[in-house]
Design an enzyme around this catalytic site. Structure first.
Site, PDB file in Angstrom:
ATOM      1  N   TYR A  33       0.932  -1.187   0.091  1.00 26.56           N
ATOM      2  CA  TYR A  33      -0.148  -0.117   0.218  1.00 26.56           C
ATOM      3  C   TYR A  33       0.936   1.168  -0.064  1.00 26.56           C
ATOM      4  O   TYR A  33       1.974   1.398   0.292  1.00 26.56           O
ATOM      5  CB  TYR A  33      -0.873   0.030   1.143  1.00 26.56           C
ATOM      6  CG  TYR A  33      -0.266   0.421   2.462  1.00 26.56           C
ATOM      7  CD1 TYR A  33      -0.444   1.528   3.124  1.00 26.56           C
ATOM      8  CD2 TYR A  33       0.599  -0.622   3.315  1.00 26.56           C
ATOM      9  CE1 TYR A  33       0.245   1.941   4.267  1.00 26.56           C
ATOM     10  CE2 TYR A  33       1.104  -0.368   4.562  1.00 26.56           C
ATOM     11  CZ  TYR A  33       0.922   1.096   5.062  1.00 26.56           C
ATOM     12  OH  TYR A  33       1.687   1.347   6.303  1.00 26.56           O
ATOM     13  N   LYS A 149       6.585  -2.086   1.962  1.00 29.92           N
ATOM     14  CA  LYS A 149       5.513  -1.305   2.404  1.00 29.92           C
ATOM     15  C   LYS A 149       4.267  -2.381   2.151  1.00 29.92           C
ATOM     16  O   LYS A 149       3.160  -1.959   1.453  1.00 29.92           O
ATOM     17  CB  LYS A 149       4.967  -0.021   1.941  1.00 29.92           C
ATOM     18  CG  LYS A 149       4.384   0.777   3.100  1.00 29.92           C
ATOM     19  CD  LYS A 149       4.162   2.179   2.524  1.00 29.92           C
ATOM     20  CE  LYS A 149       3.181   3.165   3.322  1.00 29.92           C
ATOM     21  NZ  LYS A 149       3.809   3.413   4.524  1.00 29.92           N
ATOM     22  N   GLU A 182      11.831   2.647  14.518  1.00 31.81           N
ATOM     23  CA  GLU A 182      11.034   3.557  13.907  1.00 31.81           C
ATOM     24  C   GLU A 182       9.658   3.651  14.605  1.00 31.81           C
ATOM     25  O   GLU A 182       9.454   2.653  15.354  1.00 31.81           O
ATOM     26  CB  GLU A 182      10.747   3.301  12.354  1.00 31.81           C
ATOM     27  CG  GLU A 182      10.296   2.090  12.112  1.00 31.81           C
ATOM     28  CD  GLU A 182      10.022   1.887  10.646  1.00 31.81           C
ATOM     29  OE1 GLU A 182       9.797   2.650   9.811  1.00 31.81           O
ATOM     30  OE2 GLU A 182       9.793   0.596  10.180  1.00 31.81           O
ATOM     31  N   LEU A 207      11.127   1.373   7.114  1.00 27.06           N
ATOM     32  CA  LEU A 207      10.911   1.990   5.952  1.00 27.06           C
ATOM     33  C   LEU A 207      11.531   3.185   5.368  1.00 27.06           C
ATOM     34  O   LEU A 207      12.027   4.053   5.999  1.00 27.06           O
ATOM     35  CB  LEU A 207       9.382   2.276   6.193  1.00 27.06           C
ATOM     36  CG  LEU A 207       8.733   2.499   4.655  1.00 27.06           C
ATOM     37  CD1 LEU A 207       8.598   1.192   4.014  1.00 27.06           C
ATOM     38  CD2 LEU A 207       7.295   3.038   5.266  1.00 27.06           C
TER      39      LEU A 207
END
Length: 287
Positions: A33, A149, A182, A207
């Site tokens: 996505y 992702k 993260e 990411l």
């Protein structure tokens, strides 16, 4: 006017938008996505999000569902039909619909595409940024390819729930060495006690944030340096400033880490400035 979704070639009322029960995204998280911020009805950081989408699809060996040009037209039409000026656009591409089996189906199965758009109250978002938010930490328990992702976000959802129950806006994953990787839906930054901007490098299990990338360009344009190396929660608590970045958060000041106040408990001047500069840049470059 009600919300409109795009599902596999058709625009339909949001409440009637459905996917097949054997969509591999639903059953196996076999999907990727992207999320674009929308400014004035236009896609922010468009190039970066398209490039990351194409990379994620390639890493999972899912075909691009249509050309980038055609997809751009569909995304813009989704925004137009929803009459959204400021908001978020969500795109999901799964491997498609096939009888449930872990191995990939044949080439006759085409990728499935879903697009939704929602409005954001920018005034409320700015008020939130002016106040600052809290983050909590949680052990890193995600798979080893967070650079892709995918929709496999159960650890992220559990982390976000932990944050919500603690009255915080975000949760930071902490690896086995004690360093922040993260956030559940953002990249993490600090201005350390020496006044240096720091964020984790993308060679780690994080990411490759598009907002992060653009902000690095903004920072360079201001003549500032960034130290791309990890930091601990204790370093974040002791830092001069803390903030997070992401398509939804943009550049969002953090004023507490695990309940411990950062600085004087108010958004720092650098994070506040970088938020303004980032918004000015992406608003001007939105397409």
């Amino acid at each position: 006017m009600g919300r409109i979704a795009y599902v596999n070639g058709r625009f339909v009322p949001h409440g009637q938008a459905v996917v097949h029960i054997e969509d591999r995204g639903y059953q196996l998280a076999d999907a990727v996505y992207e999320v674009w911020s929308l400014f004035d009805g236009k896609l922010a950081d468009a190039e970066g999000h398209f490039a990351r989408l194409e990379r994620s699809l390639e890493e999972l060996r899912i075909a691009m569902p249509m050309s980038r040009r055609a997809l751009t037209l569909v995304l813009r039409e989704a925004v137009r039909r929803n009459r959204v000026r400021d908001g978020l656009l969500y795109l999901q591409v799964s491997r498609g619909v096939a009888p449930r089996d872990h191995a990939f189906p044949g080439d006759e199965v085409r990728p499935a595409v879903v697009i939704t758009v929602k409005a954001i109250d920018r005034a409320a978002a700015e008020a939130k940024a002016a106040k600052g938010v809290g983050v909590v930490t949680t052990p890193e328990n995600r798979w080893g390819r967070c650079d892709i992702k995918t929709v496999g976000l159960l650890p992220n959802a559990l982390a976000k729930q932990k944050a919500k129950e603690a009255g915080a806006a975000e949760a930071w994953f902490v690896d086995e060495l004690g360093f922040v990787t993260e956030g559940a839906s953002s990249n993490a930054w600090i201005v350390d006690t020496d006044g240096r901007l720091r964020t984790r490098d993308t060679n780690a299990n994080i990411l490759r944030g598009i907002t992060r990338h653009t902000l690095l360009e903004v920072i360079a344009g201001e003549g500032l340096a960034v130290d791309e190396r990890p930091f601990t929660p204790a370093e974040a608590s002791a830092a001069k400033e803390v903030f997070i970045t992401g398509a939804g958060a943009l550049v969002l000041p953090v004023v507490a880490v695990d309940g411990r106040r950062v600085g004087d408990g108010t958004p720092g001047p650098l994070a506040t400035k970088l938020r303004r500069l980032y918004i000015e840049r992406v608003r001007a470059g939105a397409v």
